[in-house]
Design a protein around this motif. Structure first.
Motif, PDB file in Angstrom:
ATOM      1  N   GLU A  24       0.828  -1.197   0.000  1.00 10.66           N
ATOM      2  CA  GLU A  24       0.000   0.000   0.000  1.00 10.66           C
ATOM      3  C   GLU A  24       0.868   1.256   0.000  1.00 10.66           C
ATOM      4  N   GLY A  25       0.573   2.167  -0.924  1.00 12.38           N
ATOM      5  CA  GLY A  25       1.279   3.437  -0.987  1.00 12.38           C
ATOM      6  C   GLY A  25       2.631   3.397  -1.684  1.00 12.38           C
ATOM      7  N   ARG A  26       2.983   2.240  -2.259  1.00 13.90           N
ATOM      8  CA  ARG A  26       4.278   2.088  -2.944  1.00 13.90           C
ATOM      9  C   ARG A  26       4.105   1.244  -4.188  1.00 13.90           C
ATOM     10  N   GLU A  27       5.018   1.391  -5.114  1.00 14.72           N
ATOM     11  CA  GLU A  27       5.092   0.479  -6.250  1.00 14.72           C
ATOM     12  C   GLU A  27       6.066  -0.626  -5.875  1.00 14.72           C
ATOM     13  N   ALA A  28       5.575  -1.571  -5.105  1.00 16.67           N
ATOM     14  CA  ALA A  28       6.389  -2.669  -4.611  1.00 16.67           C
ATOM     15  C   ALA A  28       5.463  -3.848  -4.317  1.00 16.67           C
ATOM     16  N   ILE A  29       6.067  -5.029  -4.234  1.00 17.85           N
ATOM     17  CA  ILE A  29       5.322  -6.227  -3.847  1.00 17.85           C
ATOM     18  C   ILE A  29       5.987  -6.816  -2.619  1.00 17.85           C
ATOM     19  N   SER A  30       5.190  -7.530  -1.823  1.00 15.78           N
ATOM     20  CA  SER A  30       5.741  -8.143  -0.615  1.00 15.78           C
ATOM     21  C   SER A  30       5.122  -9.509  -0.380  1.00 15.78           C
ATOM     22  N   LYS A  31       5.859 -10.280   0.406  1.00 13.00           N
ATOM     23  CA  LYS A  31       5.380 -11.613   0.792  1.00 13.00           C
ATOM     24  C   LYS A  31       6.016 -11.989   2.117  1.00 13.00           C
ATOM     25  N   ARG A  32       5.273 -12.730   2.915  1.00 11.58           N
ATOM     26  CA  ARG A  32       5.751 -13.257   4.190  1.00 11.58           C
ATOM     27  C   ARG A  32       6.046 -14.743   3.999  1.00 11.58           C
ATOM     28  N   PHE A  33       7.257 -15.135   4.377  1.00 17.39           N
ATOM     29  CA  PHE A  33       7.667 -16.534   4.330  1.00 17.39           C
ATOM     30  C   PHE A  33       7.809 -17.011   5.776  1.00 17.39           C
ATOM     31  N   VAL A  34       7.168 -18.124   6.113  1.00 21.12           N
ATOM     32  CA  VAL A  34       7.223 -18.662   7.471  1.00 21.12           C
ATOM     33  C   VAL A  34       7.848 -20.056   7.410  1.00 21.12           C
ATOM     34  N   PHE A  35       8.860 -20.256   8.239  1.00 16.48           N
ATOM     35  CA  PHE A  35       9.631 -21.487   8.257  1.00 16.48           C
ATOM     36  C   PHE A  35       9.401 -22.246   9.564  1.00 16.48           C
ATOM     37  N   ARG A  36       9.957 -23.425   9.677  1.00 15.83           N
ATOM     38  CA  ARG A  36       9.776 -24.223  10.894  1.00 15.83           C
ATOM     39  C   ARG A  36      10.467 -23.600  12.097  1.00 15.83           C
ATOM     40  N   ASP A  37      11.629 -22.980  11.870  1.00 19.42           N
ATOM     41  CA  ASP A  37      12.386 -22.407  12.980  1.00 19.42           C
ATOM     42  C   ASP A  37      13.351 -21.354  12.444  1.00 19.42           C
ATOM     43  N   PHE A  38      14.085 -20.724  13.341  1.00 19.39           N
ATOM     44  CA  PHE A  38      15.019 -19.668  12.972  1.00 19.39           C
ATOM     45  C   PHE A  38      16.113 -20.182  12.041  1.00 19.39           C
ATOM     46  N   SER A  39      16.639 -21.347  12.324  1.00 14.90           N
ATOM     47  CA  SER A  39      17.728 -21.899  11.519  1.00 14.90           C
ATOM     48  C   SER A  39      17.293 -22.084  10.068  1.00 14.90           C
ATOM     49  N   GLU A  40      16.107 -22.608   9.863  1.00 19.11           N
ATOM     50  CA  GLU A  40      15.600 -22.798   8.503  1.00 19.11           C
ATOM     51  C   GLU A  40      15.392 -21.446   7.806  1.00 19.11           C
ATOM     52  N   ALA A  41      14.860 -20.475   8.527  1.00 23.11           N
ATOM     53  CA  ALA A  41      14.658 -19.133   7.961  1.00 23.11           C
ATOM     54  C   ALA A  41      15.999 -18.507   7.581  1.00 23.11           C
ATOM     55  N   PHE A  42      16.972 -18.626   8.460  1.00 23.93           N
ATOM     56  CA  PHE A  42      18.280 -18.026   8.203  1.00 23.93           C
ATOM     57  C   PHE A  42      18.984 -18.714   7.035  1.00 23.93           C
ATOM     58  N   GLY A  43      18.854 -20.016   6.938  1.00 22.83           N
ATOM     59  CA  GLY A  43      19.433 -20.753   5.814  1.00 22.83           C
ATOM     60  C   GLY A  43      18.829 -20.296   4.494  1.00 22.83           C
ATOM     61  N   TRP A  44      17.512 -20.100   4.469  1.00 19.83           N
ATOM     62  CA  TRP A  44      16.827 -19.611   3.269  1.00 19.83           C
ATOM     63  C   TRP A  44      17.318 -18.204   2.931  1.00 19.83           C
TER      64      TRP A  44
END
Length: 96
Positions: A24-44
């Protein structure tokens, strides 16, 4: 330099992306990615960082524990470009 997508091209591209939304208010796109844990998120995020360097296109992002919020826009073009769409598809291809 990549050219900004017109409204019609932007809407068509967005329709082909799963889970990506206009910011909203920008020419941009966004997405939320949810992983099993911090380690998996950080690896991604590490894999995304390597991809970003290869593509010379870097996301805006934040990480809280197992959740990574990503926003894409081509700052040099002043908005959304085909490069952002290509990068979004690549992120989705890295899997969760």
């Amino acid at each position: 330099m990549p050219k900004r997508l017109g409204h019609e091209a932007r809407d068509e591209a967005l329709a082909t992306l799963t889970g990506w939304k206009l910011v909203e208010g920008r020419e941009a796109i966004s997405k939320r990615f949810v992983f099993r844990d911090f380690s998996e998120a950080f690896g991604w995020m590490t894999r995304v960082a390597l991809l970003a360097e290869r593509m010379n296109h870097h996301p805006e992002w934040s990480n809280v524990y197992r959740t990574v919020e990503v926003t894409l826009s081509t700052h040099d073009a002043g908005g959304l470009t085909e490069l952002d769409v290509k990068f979004a598809r690549a992120l989705d291809g890295l899997g969760i």
